[in-house]
Design a protein around this motif. Sequence first.
Motif, short mmCIF file in Angstrom:
data_model
loop_
_atom_site.label_atom_id
_atom_site.label_comp_id
_atom_site.label_asym_id
_atom_site.label_seq_id
_atom_site.Cartn_x
_atom_site.Cartn_y
_atom_site.Cartn_z
N UNK A 6 63.19 4.42 34.71
CA UNK A 6 61.95 4.48 35.49
C UNK A 6 61.30 5.84 35.26
N UNK A 7 60.01 5.91 35.54
CA UNK A 7 59.27 7.15 35.41
C UNK A 7 58.50 7.42 36.69
N UNK A 8 58.41 8.69 37.06
CA UNK A 8 57.60 9.09 38.20
C UNK A 8 56.13 9.07 37.83
N UNK A 9 55.28 9.00 38.82
CA UNK A 9 53.84 9.01 38.60
C UNK A 9 53.41 10.26 37.81
N UNK A 10 52.58 10.03 36.79
CA UNK A 10 52.03 11.12 36.00
C UNK A 10 52.89 11.56 34.84
N UNK A 11 54.11 11.08 34.74
CA UNK A 11 55.01 11.51 33.67
C UNK A 11 54.65 10.79 32.37
N UNK A 159 46.15 17.11 37.89
CA UNK A 159 46.76 17.29 39.21
C UNK A 159 46.11 16.34 40.21
N UNK A 160 44.77 16.24 40.17
CA UNK A 160 44.07 15.39 41.13
C UNK A 160 44.31 13.91 40.88
N UNK A 161 44.29 13.50 39.61
CA UNK A 161 44.39 12.07 39.29
C UNK A 161 45.83 11.56 39.40
N UNK A 162 46.80 12.37 38.98
CA UNK A 162 48.18 11.90 38.89
C UNK A 162 49.14 12.59 39.87
N UNK A 163 48.63 13.55 40.65
CA UNK A 163 49.50 14.24 41.60
C UNK A 163 50.49 15.16 40.95
N UNK A 164 50.22 15.59 39.71
CA UNK A 164 51.14 16.48 39.02
C UNK A 164 51.04 17.90 39.57
N UNK A 165 52.18 18.56 39.62
CA UNK A 165 52.21 19.96 40.01
C UNK A 165 51.96 20.82 38.77
N UNK A 170 52.22 31.30 31.80
CA UNK A 170 52.98 32.25 30.98
C UNK A 170 52.16 33.52 30.79
N UNK A 171 52.80 34.69 30.83
CA UNK A 171 52.05 35.95 30.79
C UNK A 171 51.34 36.21 29.47
N UNK A 172 51.89 35.73 28.35
CA UNK A 172 51.32 36.09 27.05
C UNK A 172 50.15 35.21 26.63
N UNK A 173 50.03 33.99 27.17
CA UNK A 173 48.86 33.16 26.87
C UNK A 173 48.74 32.09 27.94
N UNK A 174 47.61 31.38 27.91
CA UNK A 174 47.28 30.46 29.01
C UNK A 174 48.00 29.13 28.83
N UNK A 175 49.29 29.14 29.14
CA UNK A 175 50.11 27.94 29.10
C UNK A 175 50.77 27.74 30.45
N UNK A 176 50.73 26.51 30.94
CA UNK A 176 51.53 26.14 32.12
C UNK A 176 52.18 24.79 31.84
N UNK A 177 53.31 24.57 32.48
CA UNK A 177 53.90 23.24 32.46
C UNK A 177 53.16 22.37 33.48
N UNK A 178 53.31 21.05 33.33
CA UNK A 178 52.96 20.12 34.38
C UNK A 178 54.27 19.54 34.88
N UNK A 179 54.35 19.31 36.19
CA UNK A 179 55.62 18.99 36.79
C UNK A 179 55.51 17.76 37.69
N UNK A 180 56.57 16.97 37.74
CA UNK A 180 56.68 15.83 38.64
C UNK A 180 58.04 15.90 39.30
N UNK A 181 58.06 15.78 40.62
CA UNK A 181 59.32 15.87 41.37
C UNK A 181 60.07 17.15 41.04
#
Length: 252
Positions: A6-11, A159-165, A170-181
Motif C-alpha cells: 500500500x502507499x500513503x497519500x501523495x507518495x 503540499x496543498x494538493x496531496x498533504x505532503x510535508x 539543504x544549505x548548499x542549494x534549494x533542495x528539500x525532500x517531500x515527506x509522507x507519514x
Amino acid sequence: MPEASAYARGVPCWIDLSCTDINASKEFYTALFGWEYFVGPSESGHYTQALLGGKSVAGMIQRAPDQADMPVAWTTYLKADDADLTHKAIVEHGGQPMTEVIDVMGEGRMIVAADPTGGVFAVWEPGRHIGSRVVNEPGSVVWNELSTPNAPRAREFYSAVFGLEIGDRMPEFDFTSIRADGRDVGGIFTVPDAQPEWRVYFAVADTDATAAIADSNGATVLVQPKDTPFGRMSVIQDPQGAVFALMSTPQS
C-alpha cells in the motif's frame, strides 16, 4: 524481495514509459534491469507491465500514431485517496489537469496534470492495481524528484494538493525532500532556467556497470557515474529519448 502492499497519500506509487517502439524499449530495459513483461489486452492498448520476480515494477505503452507530439518520457504517479477531489484540488491550487479522471478498467483511476511550474505528473487512485509491488531494490524505483525553476511554488502546490510535508532546505542549494507519514518519499529542487521534470531514479547494484550496459545498448550517458551524499549516481537518456537516473545505494 520485499513487496509493497500500500502507499500513503501523495507518495510516488507507479511509473510508466511512453515510447515510440515498445519492443525496442523492452529489449533495452531487460538488458539494464533484467525485466520480464506482462502485456495487457487490446482494450488496454496492450499496456505492458515490467516485472521483477513476477511482481510489477513499472509500466510501458507505445504512443498512438496521433500522439507524435507527446514526449518519450517516464511519468511519475502520485497516490490519491480520491481522484475526483484531487482533480478539483489541482485546479484550485493553480495546476492544469491535462485529462479528466480516467477509469482504467477497474485497475484504478488516473489523471495526468501539470503543476503550476510546468512539471508533468500523474495521479493514481488504486483499484485492483496499487502501483509498484517492488521498490528500493535493484531494477526498481528508489527515488523520484522534481527539478523546476520555481521550487517554492511547487512545494506549496504538492503540499496543498496531496498533504505532503516539506523537509528542511539543504544549505548548499534549494533542495528539500517531500515527506509522507514522517518519511522522505521524494524531492523538489530549483534548477534555474530548466524545463520542469519529474525524474525517476532506479536502484542498481553497480552504477558504473549499468551505465556501461546502457551505453553499449544505444543509450547516451548524460551524467557520468559520480559519488553523491546519497549514493553513486548517473543520468541516462535511453535510445528513444527518455531520461532517467541510476543510483547505487547501501541497500542496493
